[in-house]
Design an enzyme around this catalytic site. Structure first.
Site, PDB file in Angstrom:
ATOM      1  N   GLY A  38      56.135  86.748  58.410  1.00 47.84           N
ATOM      2  CA  GLY A  38      54.769  87.023  58.526  1.00 47.84           C
ATOM      3  C   GLY A  38      54.266  87.176  56.848  1.00 47.84           C
ATOM      4  N   PHE A  98      50.183  91.959  50.362  1.00 46.58           N
ATOM      5  CA  PHE A  98      51.288  91.757  49.402  1.00 46.58           C
ATOM      6  C   PHE A  98      51.508  90.233  49.254  1.00 46.58           C
ATOM      7  CE2 PHE A  98      54.687  93.429  46.442  1.00 46.58           C
ATOM      8  CZ  PHE A  98      55.705  92.133  46.537  1.00 46.58           C
ATOM      9  N   ASP A 119      47.651 103.242  53.504  1.00 48.51           N
ATOM     10  CA  ASP A 119      47.360 102.093  54.347  1.00 48.51           C
ATOM     11  C   ASP A 119      48.408 102.279  55.553  1.00 48.51           C
ATOM     12  OD1 ASP A 119      46.216  99.642  54.996  1.00 48.51           O
ATOM     13  OD2 ASP A 119      47.571  98.393  53.724  1.00 48.51           O
TER      14      ASP A 119
END
Length: 343
Positions: A29, A33, A147
């Site tokens: 995935g 980043f 996050d």
């Protein structure tokens, strides 16, 4: 500490061989980043490799932050950092490989959702809470994740949750309670209102995000604060409305049928609503949340209405930025807006 961090460094060729030169079929995935690949070291150990994208929202500062933070943090509900690679052309983070990927892959997939019975969901909620309690209160350093979302909760082979992705995290001093930033980072729908609007963040910002995840786990629905539907149809509003109308069990994912512990479900809904209170001071500490989930006799207050952003159309993110003068960086599924230098 630097000597310890240096000891975690991998040779780039070792990672290149482990991932078969970052083969497409090894890709797991991608996020803010960059891309994530599965790999296997020479001894047979499986790894997950995060590869910093040249166009990534996150950069070298976040890369170094994640190394230092995760190297210092050790808890069964946090993903384990095995090492890193910092070559002239590549910046890589090497983690333990978790075979069940992330929570969102199960929770919002009609086919996979059936494997999430109530006991599994409750254990995931409890595990995330314990991981946050450690970050906020029990580790040697106080950490605000900034996050936290369902896609940053990874699941091991036994479906135990592990909090991941610390690239946007912030260290707090022992007696520090709040921080400020000129760059808003995170994912719409999981951001606490005081952070999204003013840039003020604290451990209570993470508590808000946790509350959103809890309500997502209970309902099996993704929170979309900035969707094209009227805000009255958004998950947080629906959860509050059903609670206020004394019909909270109507929030439960229909996939569960009648196979759930009613007392546990009601407690989770109440805790979720308490965690998304508009004012940070009204949200509970994670110590209290963990205690309640563990069955301790704690009197939970009655939730107040949560905060709702305006008229909730997709363009509202930029509208808010214009209105409040705050730059936004979104690391989730929606559009990423202006990137500013790290505060």
């Amino acid at each position: 500490m630097q000597r310890f961090v240096d000891s975690l460094q991998f040779d780039f060729n070792t990672i290149r061989l482990a991932t078969h030169n970052f083969a497409v079929n090894n890709k797991l995935g991608e996020g803010g980043f960059g891309e994530v690949y599965k790999g296997e070291l020479e001894g047979g150990q499986e790894i997950a490799v995060k590869r910093l994208s040249k166009n990534s929202v996150q950069g070298i500062a976040e890369f170094k932050t994640e190394i230092v933070l995760v190297a210092k943090l050790q808890h069964k509900n946090l993903v384990k950092l095995l090492g890193y690679c910092a070559s002239p052309k590549e910046s890589l983070l090497v983690y333990e490989f978790l075979p069940n990927s992330s929570l969102d892959k199960f929770l919002f997939d009609p086919a996979k959702k059936s494997s999430l019975d109530w006991q599994t969901r409750f254990n995931i909620i409890s595990g995330i809470a314990r991981g946050l309690q450690y970050l906020h209160e029990d580790s040697r350093i106080k950490v605000v994740h900034r996050d936290l979302k369902s896609s940053n909760i990874l699941l091991d082979e036994a479906m135990n949750p592990k909090i991941a992705d610390f690239g946007l995290a912030r260290l707090f001093e022992v007696d520090q309670t709040q921080g400020d930033t000129k760059r808003i980072v995170g994912t719409y729908g999981y951001m606490a209102p005081e952070y999204a609007i003013t840039g003020h963040y604290s451990v209570k910002s993470d508590v808000y995000s946790f509350g959103v995840i809890v309500l997502e786990i209970v309902s099996g629905q993704r929170n979309r604060s900035f969707g094209r539907l009227p805000l009255g149809e958004a998950l947080l509003h629906r959860a509050w409305r059903l609670w206020n109308e004394d019909e909270p069990l109507n929030l439960i994912d229909t996939q569960l049928g009648d196979s759930f512990e009613q007392e546990e479900v009601l407690k989770c809904i109440q805790l979720g609503l308490l965690c998304i209170q508009e004012h940070a001071i009204d949200r509970p500490r994670m110590t209290s949340v963990v205690a309640a989930l563990n069955g301790q006799a704690i009197r939970l207050p009655t939730p107040k209405p949560p905060h709702f952003f305006g008229s909730a159309v997709v363009d509202e993110a930029s509208d808010m930025a214009d209105r409040y003068g705050a730059p936004y960086v979104h690391t989730g599924d929606e559009t990423i807006t202006n990137v500013y230098s790290r505060d």
